[in-house]
Design an enzyme around this catalytic site. Sequence first.
Site, PDB file in Angstrom:
ATOM      1  N   ASP A  10     -47.365  40.545 -10.537  1.00 15.68           N
ATOM      2  CA  ASP A  10     -47.922  41.139  -9.313  1.00 15.68           C
ATOM      3  C   ASP A  10     -46.735  41.631  -8.491  1.00 15.68           C
ATOM      4  OD1 ASP A  10     -49.793  41.752  -7.221  1.00 15.68           O
ATOM      5  OD2 ASP A  10     -49.188  39.911  -6.198  1.00 15.68           O
ATOM      6  N   GLU A 152     -47.404  37.797   2.659  1.00 18.21           N
ATOM      7  CA  GLU A 152     -46.033  37.563   2.159  1.00 18.21           C
ATOM      8  C   GLU A 152     -45.173  36.856   3.215  1.00 18.21           C
ATOM      9  OE1 GLU A 152     -44.480  38.266  -0.919  1.00 18.21           O
ATOM     10  OE2 GLU A 152     -46.447  38.775  -1.734  1.00 18.21           O
ATOM     11  N   CYS A 186     -57.829  42.821  -3.869  1.00 22.11           N
ATOM     12  CA  CYS A 186     -56.369  42.661  -3.985  1.00 22.11           C
ATOM     13  C   CYS A 186     -56.111  41.181  -4.204  1.00 22.11           C
ATOM     14  CB  CYS A 186     -55.715  43.144  -2.696  1.00 22.11           C
ATOM     15  SG  CYS A 186     -53.994  42.653  -2.509  1.00 22.11           S
ATOM     16  N   HIS A 188     -53.804  39.320  -3.390  1.00 19.32           N
ATOM     17  CA  HIS A 188     -53.246  38.579  -2.249  1.00 19.32           C
ATOM     18  C   HIS A 188     -54.345  37.989  -1.343  1.00 19.32           C
ATOM     19  CE1 HIS A 188     -49.367  40.444  -3.130  1.00 19.32           C
ATOM     20  NE2 HIS A 188     -48.807  39.736  -2.159  1.00 19.32           N
TER      21      HIS A 188
HETATM   22  N1  DGL Z   1     -51.625  41.939  -4.934  1.00 20.16           N
HETATM   23  C1  DGL Z   1     -51.653  43.321  -5.214  1.00 20.16           C
HETATM   24  C2  DGL Z   1     -53.040  43.847  -5.369  1.00 20.16           C
HETATM   25  O1  DGL Z   1     -53.842  43.131  -5.900  1.00 20.16           O
HETATM   26  C3  DGL Z   1     -50.655  44.208  -4.564  1.00 20.16           C
HETATM   27  C4  DGL Z   1     -50.613  44.312  -3.116  1.00 20.16           C
HETATM   28  C5  DGL Z   1     -49.505  45.219  -2.688  1.00 20.16           C
HETATM   29  O2  DGL Z   1     -48.393  45.038  -3.177  1.00 20.16           O
HETATM   30  O3  DGL Z   1     -49.755  46.098  -1.879  1.00 20.16           O
HETATM   31  O4  DGL Z   1     -53.369  44.947  -5.031  1.00 20.16           O
END
Ligand code: DGL
Length: 271
Positions: A10, A152, A186, A188
Amino acid sequence: MDARPIGIFDSGLGGLTTVREVRRLLPGEELVYFGDTGRVPYGSRSRDTIIKYARQDVAFLRQFDLKAVIIACGTVSTTALDILCQENSLPVLGVVAPAAQTAARRTRSGRIGLIGTQATIRSGAYERHIAQVRPDAQVFAQACPLFVPLVENGRTRPGDVVIETVAAEYLAPLKQAQVDTLVLGCTHYPLLEAVIRSSMGPQVELVSAGAEGARAAAELLRRSDALAPQDAPGGLKCYVSDQVADFSRLASLFLGWDVAGQVEHVDIDRY
Ligand code: DGL
């Protein structure tokens, strides 16, 4: 049976939502994780840049003798999955199709909310996959570009006024649309689950792309008889492209075990 490790990557911490689920489902597997913490976020970048980064991430992971790669990133899954599949001889698995299919099956009203990065929302990939299962579903999509930098930086807890304010603004249109299912598109975003859940209310079902991707990958490995031997101890080794200490602290908090000795720095520009 296949004892080789699974590679997972990721742009940063988000893919740990997939790692956590793979560990839960398949505790005997050896996992090699790469988080591109030096270049996060990916979601606000151009398609060409995301593809370039994704190729480097896979090239780094392929130094290990892997049996599969999981793209634990919605952004890369929506933007570069086909290219990575064409270019690599091993299975490369994304998170978008499994999450979209689960949401399409679970919604009762057919009103599905989707949150993701700008690149993911722009791609329309979730809508295409949802329509295949549930052609009458309506998808209400909202890009949430500030979520990833906040995650983050560890701003994930309910009561944190910054994340709560940002979440309230992003989620307001989805509440207004009365969605009954919300795809965390996402990887995250499950780190913000408590904040998102309290804003959306208990009646809205959350579908995590990271966890759904893990489930689909586990299923595929099982079907292809490629699981590690049953008595294998399993393990996790992490690589990041920026500071090891910051990642280790947040990753340990999220995973619930101390990863400090298992994280190393990698110069991703060499790949
Ligand atoms: N965790 C990632 C996603 O699922 C990336 C987020 C990013 O770097 O903008 O989209």
